[in-house]
Write an enzyme that holds these catalytic residues in place. Structure first.
Site, short mmCIF file in Angstrom:
data_model
loop_
_atom_site.label_atom_id
_atom_site.label_comp_id
_atom_site.label_asym_id
_atom_site.label_seq_id
_atom_site.Cartn_x
_atom_site.Cartn_y
_atom_site.Cartn_z
N TRP A 1 -20.76 11.41 -18.74
CA TRP A 1 -20.78 11.78 -17.40
C TRP A 1 -21.34 13.32 -17.49
O TRP A 1 -21.11 13.98 -18.21
CB TRP A 1 -19.37 11.81 -16.87
N TRP B 1 -9.42 8.30 -7.90
CA TRP B 1 -10.70 8.50 -8.39
C TRP B 1 -10.82 7.82 -10.00
O TRP B 1 -11.98 7.42 -10.39
CB TRP B 1 -11.01 9.95 -8.59
N ASN C 1 -10.54 3.49 3.28
CA ASN C 1 -10.13 3.32 1.98
C ASN C 1 -11.58 2.61 1.10
O ASN C 1 -11.71 2.88 0.10
CB ASN C 1 -8.90 2.59 1.54
N TRP D 1 -15.91 11.79 -12.49
CA TRP D 1 -15.01 11.78 -11.76
C TRP D 1 -14.32 13.01 -11.05
O TRP D 1 -14.06 13.32 -9.89
CB TRP D 1 -14.00 10.80 -11.77
N GLU E 1 0.94 -0.97 0.16
CA GLU E 1 0.17 0.06 0.01
C GLU E 1 0.90 1.30 -0.13
O GLU E 1 0.60 2.33 -0.65
CB GLU E 1 -0.81 -0.03 1.21
N TRP F 1 1.70 1.80 -3.75
CA TRP F 1 0.77 2.34 -4.19
C TRP F 1 0.65 3.59 -4.29
O TRP F 1 0.54 4.36 -5.47
CB TRP F 1 -0.70 1.71 -3.61
#
Length: 473
Positions: free
Chosen positions: A305, A383, A342, A360, A274, A277
């Site tokens: 969108w 996102w 998360n 987004w 993580e 990440w």
């Protein structure tokens, strides 16, 4: 003759004393060191919560510098103009800072370095914000990584230098330049009454961050992999808040995680993944800066969108009044604590971008205003990862079902009850605190009826899948 001119250390998202390469290099030079924080256009552009939280961090950093006989000089204005003025006032011969990698900071820092060097001022940038410099991690073909898994495999065995010790003293200048007063900047003004609520959930400063890391490594890291997705449990480290302001270095976290891995902690490797990440997010924003504001993948610019931020549906999502308990609990947790679990972030983002068919960028901007752990790279990549337009090995048409997700990861609905007051005979204090934090103009109260879903799940899923099917990806 040795250079005895002062060194300005321009602090930004590196508000700590330990493992601070720029500060250590300045201290080891033997020259006077003048730490500086500048409230420039990048700081001014921050949302309400991150700007307020940054102000708290600056205040603690100032105290920490006072404790070693130094001080933090505060100035407001264009970064280059402020630095040039300080050079003229102090006779400084060098400016040091820690590198940042998002487009706004890269543009600013490139201009500052070029202009200072043209004046004969030594301008040096240092590592410290990341484990691995983005330009140094390359594929076998010499390019950059676009998928996380091979990125992890490429970096997991790279030797990471041990963290540097904090300097015990910084040589002061003969005379300190004038400084602004932090209170005059009113960095928390946009938080209004919410600051009093959210302040109870903050963990500010380098010492507090080190304590937080130690508590996690000594206890929760063992079950991190198996329990991290359960939002009602204190299974995560919470260090994203401290990382974003540089109150703790990623190298410090990495080595603590490696020690836990060596000691046999079952969740240690996943914890390290993580942390990487976050590295991957910065790797991408450095090599593909358009990820910060535009669709990362080709073919998504025409996706239908909505970007109407003023619609009643978007307002309901922002308020945590969608009628979907997992989504609403997540949004309220953010409003009260400044952070969001998360798993909850993924659910809230998926519902907005897929069931509601809202761009987004609308959610990205709201998170940038409300999260105290807002990070330009992680927020952008997160996102787009959920929306389907970003780097993701999973199918873009994955649509989280927030009801089954809640049943799976919060089976007793402890998380939902913690943050939702409406319809409860005895709502929790945390659920009630939401109404003390929100704008009065929203005119909401715990006695209001809980809303019906603004977009029923089956209807929203079918609409999203139809839109995907109509696109030629």
């Amino acid at each position: 003759m040795p250079d005895t001119s002062p060194i300005l250390v321009w602090l930004r998202r590196d508000l700590r004393l330990d493992d601070h390469p720029a500060l250590t290099a300045a201290a080891q030079s033997g020259r006077p060191v003048i730490p500086v924080f500048i409230h420039d256009t990048v700081v001014e552009g921050l949302g309400a919560a991150p700007k307020w939280r940054l102000g708290l961090s600056v205040a603690v950093m100032s105290q920490r510098l006072d404790g070693i006989g130094s001080r933090l000089i505060l100035r407001r204005g264009d970064a280059l103009t402020v630095l040039q003025a300080l050079v003229a006032e102090t006779g400084a011969g060098a400016v040091y800072w820690s590198r940042l990698y998002d487009p706004d900071c890269v543009a600013r820092d490139t201009g500052v370095k070029s202009a200072l060097k043209a004046q004969g001022i030594a301008a040096r940038s240092f590592d410290g914000h990341l484990l691995f410099e983005p330009h140094q991690v390359k594929t076998k073909q010499g390019g950059f990584y676009r998928v996380y898994s091979p990125f992890w495999r490429a970096v997991k065995d790279i030797s990471v230098a041990a963290p540097l010790s904090e300097p015990s003293v910084l040589t002061p200048p003969a005379a300190w330049p004038a400084s602004d007063r932090l209170d005059d900047w009113r960095m928390g003004a946009a938080m209004q009454r919410g600051a009093a609520v959210t302040g109870a959930y903050t963990c500010v400063g380098d010492r507090a961050a080190m304590d937080r890391l130690a508590r996690f490594i000594d206890g929760r890291v063992e079950h991190y992999k198996s329990r991290r997705d359960f939002p009602a449990e204190p299974a995560t480290s919470g260090l994203s808040e401290n990382l974003t302001y540089g109150e703790i270095s990623p190298r410090t976290i990495w080595h603590a995680g490696q020690r836990a891995l060596y000691d046999g902690a079952a969740g240690a490797e996943h914890f390290l993944k993580e942390l990487v990440w976050r590295e991957f997010a910065y790797h991408l924003i450095f090599h593909t800066p358009h990820i910060a504001t535009g669709n990362w993948r080709d073919g998504w610019d025409a996706f239908p969108w909505s970007e109407n931020e003023d619609s009643p549906a978007v307002l309901a999502w922002k308020q945590g009044r969608t009628g979907i308990p997992f989504v609403d609990a997540a949004m309220r947790e953010m409003y009260v604590t400044g952070t969001m679990h998360n798993r909850a972030r993924m659910i809230a983002a998926s519902y907005l971008t897929k069931h509601m068919m809202v761009h987004w960028r609308v959610g990205q901007r709201w998170f940038a205003d409300c999260l105290t752990d807002w990070d330009p790279a992680a927020n952008a990549m997160g996102w787009q990862w959920v929306a389907g337009s970003g780097p993701d090995a999973a199918p873009y048409f994955r649509i989280f079902n927030p009801v089954t997700q809640l049943d799976k990861f919060d089976p007793e609905h402890i998380y939902a009850d913690r943050w939702i007051a409406e319809g409860r005979a005895l709502p929790s204090d945390t659920a009630l605190s939401y109404f003390a934090a929100i704008p009065r103009a929203w005119n909401l109260g715990p006695g209001d009826p809980y809303p019906a879903p603004i977009v029923p799940l089956a209807e929203g899923r079918a609409r999203a899948l139809a839109a995907y099917a109509a696109r030629d990806f």
